[in-house]
Design an enzyme around this catalytic site. Structure first.
Site, PDB file in Angstrom:
ATOM      1  N   LYS A  33    -101.957  35.865  37.534  1.00  0.00           N
ATOM      2  CA  LYS A  33    -102.740  34.776  38.139  1.00  0.00           C
ATOM      3  C   LYS A  33    -103.439  33.966  37.058  1.00  0.00           C
ATOM      4  O   LYS A  33    -103.387  32.733  37.042  1.00  0.00           O
ATOM      5  CB  LYS A  33    -103.775  35.368  39.106  1.00  0.00           C
ATOM      6  CG  LYS A  33    -104.624  34.318  39.802  1.00  0.00           C
ATOM      7  CD  LYS A  33    -105.805  34.935  40.542  1.00  0.00           C
ATOM      8  CE  LYS A  33    -105.377  35.792  41.685  1.00  0.00           C
ATOM      9  NZ  LYS A  33    -106.523  36.245  42.504  1.00  0.00           N
ATOM     10  N   LYS A  71    -110.356  43.720  35.968  1.00  0.00           N
ATOM     11  CA  LYS A  71    -110.988  43.838  37.286  1.00  0.00           C
ATOM     12  C   LYS A  71    -111.954  45.012  37.241  1.00  0.00           C
ATOM     13  O   LYS A  71    -111.797  45.925  36.424  1.00  0.00           O
ATOM     14  CB  LYS A  71    -109.932  44.074  38.371  1.00  0.00           C
ATOM     15  CG  LYS A  71    -110.356  43.640  39.761  1.00  0.00           C
ATOM     16  CD  LYS A  71    -110.254  42.142  39.954  1.00  0.00           C
ATOM     17  CE  LYS A  71    -110.716  41.731  41.337  1.00  0.00           C
ATOM     18  NZ  LYS A  71    -110.584  40.291  41.559  1.00  0.00           N
ATOM     19  N   ASP A 128    -116.403  39.231  43.631  1.00  0.00           N
ATOM     20  CA  ASP A 128    -115.249  39.503  44.493  1.00  0.00           C
ATOM     21  C   ASP A 128    -115.869  39.968  45.809  1.00  0.00           C
ATOM     22  O   ASP A 128    -117.039  39.678  46.068  1.00  0.00           O
ATOM     23  CB  ASP A 128    -114.342  40.567  43.842  1.00  0.00           C
ATOM     24  CG  ASP A 128    -112.984  40.713  44.533  1.00  0.00           C
ATOM     25  OD1 ASP A 128    -112.096  39.893  44.254  1.00  0.00           O
ATOM     26  OD2 ASP A 128    -112.809  41.628  45.356  1.00  0.00           O
ATOM     27  N   GLN A 155    -104.106  40.155  38.352  1.00  0.00           N
ATOM     28  CA  GLN A 155    -104.945  39.156  37.683  1.00  0.00           C
ATOM     29  C   GLN A 155    -104.309  38.650  36.384  1.00  0.00           C
ATOM     30  O   GLN A 155    -104.507  37.493  36.003  1.00  0.00           O
ATOM     31  CB  GLN A 155    -106.316  39.773  37.380  1.00  0.00           C
ATOM     32  CG  GLN A 155    -107.423  38.762  37.159  1.00  0.00           C
ATOM     33  CD  GLN A 155    -107.976  38.164  38.439  1.00  0.00           C
ATOM     34  OE1 GLN A 155    -108.162  38.859  39.415  1.00  0.00           O
ATOM     35  NE2 GLN A 155    -108.224  36.874  38.437  1.00  0.00           N
ATOM     36  N   THR A 165    -112.053  28.902  45.475  1.00  0.00           N
ATOM     37  CA  THR A 165    -110.881  29.663  45.919  1.00  0.00           C
ATOM     38  C   THR A 165    -110.317  29.068  47.203  1.00  0.00           C
ATOM     39  O   THR A 165    -109.106  28.854  47.329  1.00  0.00           O
ATOM     40  CB  THR A 165    -111.219  31.153  46.112  1.00  0.00           C
ATOM     41  OG1 THR A 165    -111.898  31.638  44.952  1.00  0.00           O
ATOM     42  CG2 THR A 165    -109.956  31.961  46.326  1.00  0.00           C
TER      43      THR A 165
END
Length: 443
Positions: free
Chosen positions: A114, A126, A166, A111, A209
């Site tokens: 990203k 996360k 998620d 992450q 996404t």
């Protein structure tokens, strides 16, 4: 021993039971070798890699809750705040029975890069739990979420750490989590993203996404003299990312012929009927085996095997390590020209290398699936400004971000004489920004 090898060894020795984390660190550091070697003395002196692979903090906590039978259940909650050099920690919460610290660390590490690639001021983090919402009543999910947030709230905040959804965490779970955060703190702030539209959510977040994946894939194809128009596409998964990747692929002129879930996969030569899939998955919360009731000519197969379907473009959108070397060989033999990751690290390192060796355009998840977190950051901006943008405004910003991400990683790959190696380019482009910020802020 080189600095990269030294740090990889240290990570494995220090975190012996976390294979997913080892895999993520190896994949990133191996591809950064060329950059690190060019700056080895400076990076070693500043302990750049050691600081990068060690999270700022790892939070692990007990989550007790009461089920519908009055029994007390106990799960484990996690939040790994990995790196906030360029902004507040940002990353999803995953509720699934296989969640452990190593998986959360692998996701949090990915992450960092990203989030850096989006160009927006967000750091990497996360979290999640080994609680599985599947088969639980709304009341049980609410009881769990309230207990989970009762501990998590003290570690997060709109300018500190902003979790999102998620796997296993959708609009329902975010609503329960946000309600408990507000109840405890008395604050109405943009502390979670993926919220409902009635209380601070952003239009286009649900689609982001999947849509972003296709904007990126389309740009990658265009820059390599191809187009999505008329291409046959296979998408693994049947959750949010897969559904909206299928929708946007169809809008851009591709034909999606296969989807999968945890029990099996469907093949529909005429093109997937997305209305049927949405009803099965989003309304009935059922299995894809139901699809043949809607389309009798389609074929449902139990178990794995979706990558045996002949296609031009493959989009793995299910879970980590779902596409291995044998799958890669089948896809290459069937003439695949592009693979773009919609999930986090769904392709094994061996499969990735096989695609690259065989001239397949390969887009890593930290770039290709960054549309979700990018739109989460856009939701944070709207919350801070007390504004709500239209779907078209958010979608246009999303498309610009994905096109810019491709430009950044393509440029980084070329600068290091690796034109077309988008894995290398993504890691370098993400790494450079984070390291510049880390060094500027001192130890």
């Amino acid at each position: 021993m080189s600095y990269v090898d030294e740090v990889i060894e240290k990570v494995i020795a220090k975190n012996p039971s976390e294979p997913e984390f080892h895999q993520a660190v190896k994949e990133v550091l191996e591809s950064l070798r060329v950059v690190v070697e060019a700056n080895e003395e400076k990076y070693r002196k500043e302990a750049v890699l050691e600081r990068l692979v060690e999270p700022d903090r790892q939070i692990k906590f007990r989550v007790p809750w009461v089920d519908d039978n009055g029994n007390i259940q106990v799960n484990t909650g996690y939040r790994v705040q990995f790196n906030n050099s360029i902004g507040p920690y940002k990353g999803g919460l995953r509720f699934r029975d296989n969640v452990n610290l190593g998986i959360i660390k692998f996701l949090g590490f990915e992450q960092i890069f990203k989030n850096s690639l989006t160009g927006l001021p967000i750091g990497g983090g996360k979290g999640g739990s080994d609680f599985d919402p599947k088969g639980k009543s709304d009341r049980e999910v609410m009881a769990f979420c309230k207990s989970f947030m009762t501990e998590l709230y003290r570690h997060i905040g709109a300018d500190v750490d902003v979790p999102a959804g998620d796997i296993g965490v959708g609009g329902r779970e975010i609503g329960f989590l946000y309600g408990q955060y507000k109840r405890i703190t008395g604050l109405y702030e943009g502390v979670l993203t993926g919220k409902g539209l009635s209380y601070g959510g952003s239009l286009a977040r649900t689609e982001a996404t999947g849509y972003g994946l296709l904007y990126f894939t389309d740009e990658m194809l265009k820059q390599n003299g191809q187009t999505l128009q008329g291409k046959t596409v296979v998408v693994s998964g049947a959750g949010n990312v897969a559904i909206y990747a299928t929708e946007k692929a169809t809008q851009l002129g591709g034909k999606v012929v296969a989807l999968s879930d945890s029990t099996g996969w469907i093949y529909d030569a005429e093109g997937i009927d997305l209305k049927a899939v949405k009803e099965i998955k989003e309304v009935n919360r059922a299995r894809l085996s139901e699809y043949t009731k809607y389309r009798p000519n389609a074929k449902y197969t139990e178990g794995k095997g979706i990558w045996s379907v002949k296609c031009d473009v493959a989009l793995p959108c299910a879970t980590q390590n779902e596409l291995d070397i044998e799958d890669a060989k089948m896809l290459v033999a069937n003439g695949v020209i592009a693979v773009a990751e919609g999930a986090n690290m769904p392709t094994t390192i061996e499969a990735t290398q096989y695609f690259q060796e065989n001239g397949v355009l390969f887009a890593p998840g930290k770039a290709a699936n960054a549309g979700g977190v990018a739109t989460s950051a856009l939701e944070m901006s709207q919350n801070s400004e007390r504004l709500s943008w239209t779907f078209e405004e958010v979608d246009a910003k999303l498309k610009d971000i994905m096109v810019n991400i491709f430009a950044k990683l393509s440029d980084a790959a070329e600068r290091y004489n690796a034109k077309g190696n988008y894995v290398l380019g993504a890691n370098i482009a993400g790494f450079e920004k984070v390291v510049d910020a880390m060094l500027a802020q001192g130890v």
